[in-house]
Design an enzyme around this catalytic site. Structure first.
Site, short mmCIF file in Angstrom:
data_model
loop_
_atom_site.label_atom_id
_atom_site.label_comp_id
_atom_site.label_asym_id
_atom_site.label_seq_id
_atom_site.Cartn_x
_atom_site.Cartn_y
_atom_site.Cartn_z
CE LYS A 46 23.96 -3.82 -21.13
NZ LYS A 46 24.26 -3.34 -22.48
CE LYS B 190 21.16 -1.71 -22.83
NZ LYS B 190 22.12 -1.53 -23.93
CB SER C 27 30.54 -1.26 -16.57
OG SER C 27 29.38 -0.42 -16.65
N1 LIG Z 1 24.12 -0.48 -26.48
C1 LIG Z 1 24.32 0.10 -25.21
C2 LIG Z 1 25.16 -0.70 -24.28
N2 LIG Z 1 25.99 -1.71 -24.67
C3 LIG Z 1 26.63 -2.18 -23.50
C4 LIG Z 1 26.15 -1.47 -22.42
C5 LIG Z 1 26.52 -1.58 -20.99
C6 LIG Z 1 27.60 -2.53 -20.70
C7 LIG Z 1 28.12 -2.38 -19.28
O1 LIG Z 1 27.65 -1.53 -18.49
O2 LIG Z 1 29.00 -3.17 -18.97
C8 LIG Z 1 25.21 -0.58 -22.90
C9 LIG Z 1 24.43 0.22 -21.96
C10 LIG Z 1 24.07 1.60 -22.37
O3 LIG Z 1 24.95 2.44 -22.50
O4 LIG Z 1 22.89 1.81 -22.55
#
Ligand SMILES: NCc1[nH]cc(CCC(=O)O)c1CC(=O)O
Ligand SMILES: [Mg+2]
Length: 300
Positions: free
Chosen positions: A224, A170, A250
């Site tokens: 991710k 991630k 997103s």
């Molecule tokens: N636990 C953090 C989390 N869980 C899901 C997303 C991102 C999901 C997306 O952007 O669709 C994130 C990223 C973050 O804020 O670090």
């Protein structure tokens, strides 16, 4: 369809339901809306739904207390899904960001994330989610050692069958902006998450992270964001041969949607072309806000 995971943003407050301006085509859902989408997804052959909660800020604090509430909103959403839509799998994030008033994924000691006290919270939280009926828990926090601690806690709580989808690779990405708007952490976040999320310039570290998480008991691993990291998806699948997921996050989805809304490109073709890219890179499944749209398009 069976390689699509429907990504949803759910909210515990009626007034917060509705479209997310920075994530065109995606709304924060109440539980009734969640059930409606889950039923449609199941009918299209989508095997699982992933839940991301928007929690009333009044319920957030520095200790992420709400994350350990067995009668909280997320356990209630899981129970409702298992009762009303039994034939769709439920994947739930294990991280503290939706519940902290500072927006980080872990507990803070001053300005530093406290990895070890966070591990204990994550383990307890994962058991609560499993008790509520989650089929897969997905630690998205990137704390060191969290997979082993969560696996042990699930086994000790008599949940040996609850699987772990580790967000193993991630990255500290700019592509999470709309999500942070959607769950209300954008304005709250102190600093950034670069001390525990990976440097986008780094690829070798991803392989080490995956190896560690598999060794600690991860059943599946995730990359991710997705599209900017297809090379990482391919290397992981080639190197380890385990179930490898990508998350079309997103910011990726917002780009597809806004190009379509502005008439700059065909967003349906963009969606399918990006999903094809994930499959070509070796991904076994993709978490995407566009799962229902893609499934409808693929069914014709
Ligand atoms: N636990 C953090 C989390 N869980 C899901 C997303 C991102 C999901 C997306 O952007 O669709 C994130 C990223 C973050 O804020 O670090
Ligand atoms: Mg790690």
């Amino acid at each position: 369809m069976d390689d699509l995971v429907l990504t949803t943003v759910i909210t515990d407050t009626k007034a917060s339901e509705g479209p997310v301006p920075s994530l065109p085509g995606v709304s924060r859902l109440g539980l009734d809306g969640l059930i409606e989408q889950a039923r449609e997804a199941a009918g299209l052959g989508i095997p699982a739904v992933a839940l991301f909660p928007h929690i009333d800020p009044a319920r957030k604090d520095a200790a992420a207390t709400e994350a350990l509430n067995p009668d909280g909103f997320v356990p209630a959403a899981i129970r409702r899904l298992k009762a009303d839509v039994p034939d769709i799998g439920v994947i739930v994030d294990v991280a503290l960001d939706p519940f902290t008033d500072h927006g980080h994924d872990g507990l803070m000691q001053g300005d530093v994330i406290d990895n070890d006290t966070t591990l204990d919270m994550l383990a307890q939280g994962a058991v609560i989610l499993a008790d509520a009926g989650a089929d897969i828990v997905a630690p998205s926090d990137m704390m060191d050692g969290r997979i082993g601690v969560i696996r042990d806690a699930l086994d000790q709580a008599d949940h040996p069958d609850v699987m772990i989808l580790s967000y193993a690779a991630k990255y500290a990405s700019a592509f999470y902006g709309p999500y942070r708007d959607a769950i209300g952490t954008a304005s709250a976040l102190r600093g950034d998450k670069r001390t525990y999320q990976m440097d986008p310039a780094n690829s070798e570290e991803a392989l080490h992270e995956v190896a560690m998480d598999l060794d600690e008991g991860a059943d599946m691993v995730m990359v991710k964001p997705g599209l900017p990291y297809l090379d990482i998806c391919h290397r992981i699948k080639t190197e380890f041969g385990v179930p490898t997921f990508a998350f079309q996050v997103s910011g990726e989805y917002a780009m597809i949607q806004s190009a379509g809304q502005n008439g700059w490109a065909d967003s349906e073709r963009l969606l399918l072309e990006t999903l094809n890219g994930f499959k070509r890179a070796g991904c076994d499944a993709v978490l995407t806000y566009g799962a229902i749209r893609a499934a409808r398009l693929l069914k014709g």
